[in-house]
Enzyme design. Structure first.
Site, mmCIF file in Angstrom:
data_model
loop_
_atom_site.group_PDB
_atom_site.id
_atom_site.type_symbol
_atom_site.label_atom_id
_atom_site.label_comp_id
_atom_site.label_asym_id
_atom_site.label_seq_id
_atom_site.Cartn_x
_atom_site.Cartn_y
_atom_site.Cartn_z
ATOM 1 N N THR A 1 -12.914 -5.515 6.496
ATOM 2 C CA THR A 1 -14.026 -5.127 5.617
ATOM 3 C C THR A 1 -15.254 -5.978 5.882
ATOM 4 O OG1 THR A 1 -12.475 -4.405 3.918
ATOM 5 C CG2 THR A 1 -14.738 -4.836 3.214
ATOM 6 N N THR B 1 -5.460 0.953 8.811
ATOM 7 C CA THR B 1 -4.894 -0.130 9.603
ATOM 8 C C THR B 1 -6.006 -0.926 10.276
ATOM 9 O OG1 THR B 1 -2.834 1.055 10.000
ATOM 10 C CG2 THR B 1 -3.378 -0.697 11.531
ATOM 11 N N MET C 1 0.821 -1.201 0.000
ATOM 12 C CA MET C 1 0.000 0.000 0.000
ATOM 13 C C MET C 1 0.859 1.257 0.000
ATOM 14 S SD MET C 1 -3.185 -0.207 -0.400
ATOM 15 C CE MET C 1 -3.614 1.419 0.139
ATOM 16 N N LYS D 1 -2.832 -12.828 4.196
ATOM 17 C CA LYS D 1 -3.643 -11.968 5.065
ATOM 18 C C LYS D 1 -3.824 -12.637 6.412
ATOM 19 C CE LYS D 1 -7.813 -9.139 5.265
ATOM 20 N NZ LYS D 1 -7.016 -7.957 5.664
ATOM 21 N N ALA E 1 -11.115 3.572 7.923
ATOM 22 C CA ALA E 1 -11.945 2.648 7.150
ATOM 23 C C ALA E 1 -11.178 1.350 6.978
ATOM 24 C CB ALA E 1 -12.298 3.240 5.783
ATOM 25 N N ALA E 2 -11.886 0.237 7.047
ATOM 26 C CA ALA E 2 -11.261 -1.066 6.829
ATOM 27 C C ALA E 2 -10.934 -1.260 5.354
ATOM 28 C CB ALA E 2 -12.184 -2.175 7.314
ATOM 29 N N ASN E 3 -11.613 -0.513 4.498
ATOM 30 C CA ASN E 3 -11.456 -0.682 3.057
ATOM 31 C C ASN E 3 -11.669 0.675 2.392
ATOM 32 O OD1 ASN E 3 -12.124 -1.265 0.239
ATOM 33 N ND2 ASN E 3 -12.250 -3.411 0.856
ATOM 34 N N HIS F 1 -9.454 -13.748 0.600
ATOM 35 C CA HIS F 1 -8.242 -12.964 0.418
ATOM 36 C C HIS F 1 -7.054 -13.884 0.148
ATOM 37 C CE1 HIS F 1 -10.601 -9.752 2.395
ATOM 38 N NE2 HIS F 1 -9.772 -8.934 1.773
#
Length: 226
Positions: free
Chosen positions: A144, A78, A1, A137, A101-103, A133
């Site tokens: 999300t 995060t 990211m 992960k 936000a998670a996503n 995923h």
């Protein structure tokens, strides 16, 4: 990211990256015109309007503390934060603008609202959240999935069931299923490129940089009339 954020920000004329921070010491101080530092040097960060954080739970606290101390906005993606860290976000939001936000996919932001509305319209139906995923992960269910489940719970008054898959290099897939006798409704989002999350975070940073203190959701920030 982090790499995606740097690459995409460099393509825009409305953003300027003043520094980048990572867990370990960078191989060189300046990369593609951007100063790089280790997280241990965070207290010496140059002036900024908004910080973007995609780290691990153990790296989150120093970033939040820096933004709170300087009165600057924070955009964070995060996941896996503790209840104490979530409480710290709410605390900080009394003095600064915070987006968590998670996503950061704009499609997921819209999906979240659709899930809430569907859950409210179908209160007697079974509800399941299924997420898939890549094998690296760590958290399951994903942040999300939990976020979508919370939206469903608001609409129907109870938590849905969760299922998680870890396989190959799947970027991210989330299905919220509502089922009753003889019929089933599925709301699905599939991510095929991680750049969508970086683009969403950059858009959120632009919008929140000079907002009044408070905790903002991605959907309310990006789609206030949704």
């Amino acid at each position: 990211m982090g790499q995606a954020l740097l690459r995409l920000a460099a393509e825009r004329g409305d953003l300027s990256v003043v520094a980048a921070y990572s867990r370990s010491q960078p191989p060189q101080r300046v990369i593609d015109g951007v100063p790089h530092f280790a997280v241990g040097e965070l207290s010496g960060a140059p002036e900024f309007d908004v910080a973007i954080d995609f780290s691990l739970p153990q790296g989150f606290d120093p970033v939040l503390a820096l933004c709170a101390a300087r009165g600057k906005a924070l955009v964070s993606g995060t996941t896996g934060l503790s209840s104490a860290q979530n409480a710290a976000i709410n605390d900080a939001a009394n003095g600064i603008a915070v987006v968590w936000a998670a996503n950061y996919s704009l499609g997921v932001a819209v999906l979240t609202e659709l899930v809430r509305r569907a859950a409210a319209a179908l209160p007697g139906w079974d509800c399941d959240v299924v997420e898939a995923h890549h094998t690296r992960k760590l958290d399951a269910p994903s942040g999300t999935a939990l976020h979508l489940g919370a939206a469903a719970a608001i609409g129907r008054g109870e938590e849905p069931h969760y299922a998680s898959l870890r396989a190959g290099d799947i970027v991210g897939e989330h299905t919220v299923q509502f089922a009753a006798a003889g019929e089933r409704l599925e709301l699905i989002h599939r991510a095929t490129n991680r750049d969508i999350f970086a683009r969403g975070a950059l858009e959120a940073a632009l919008r929140v940089a000079h907002q009044a203190p408070g905790r903002y959701g991605l959907a309310e920030l990006m789609f206030p009339n949704l």
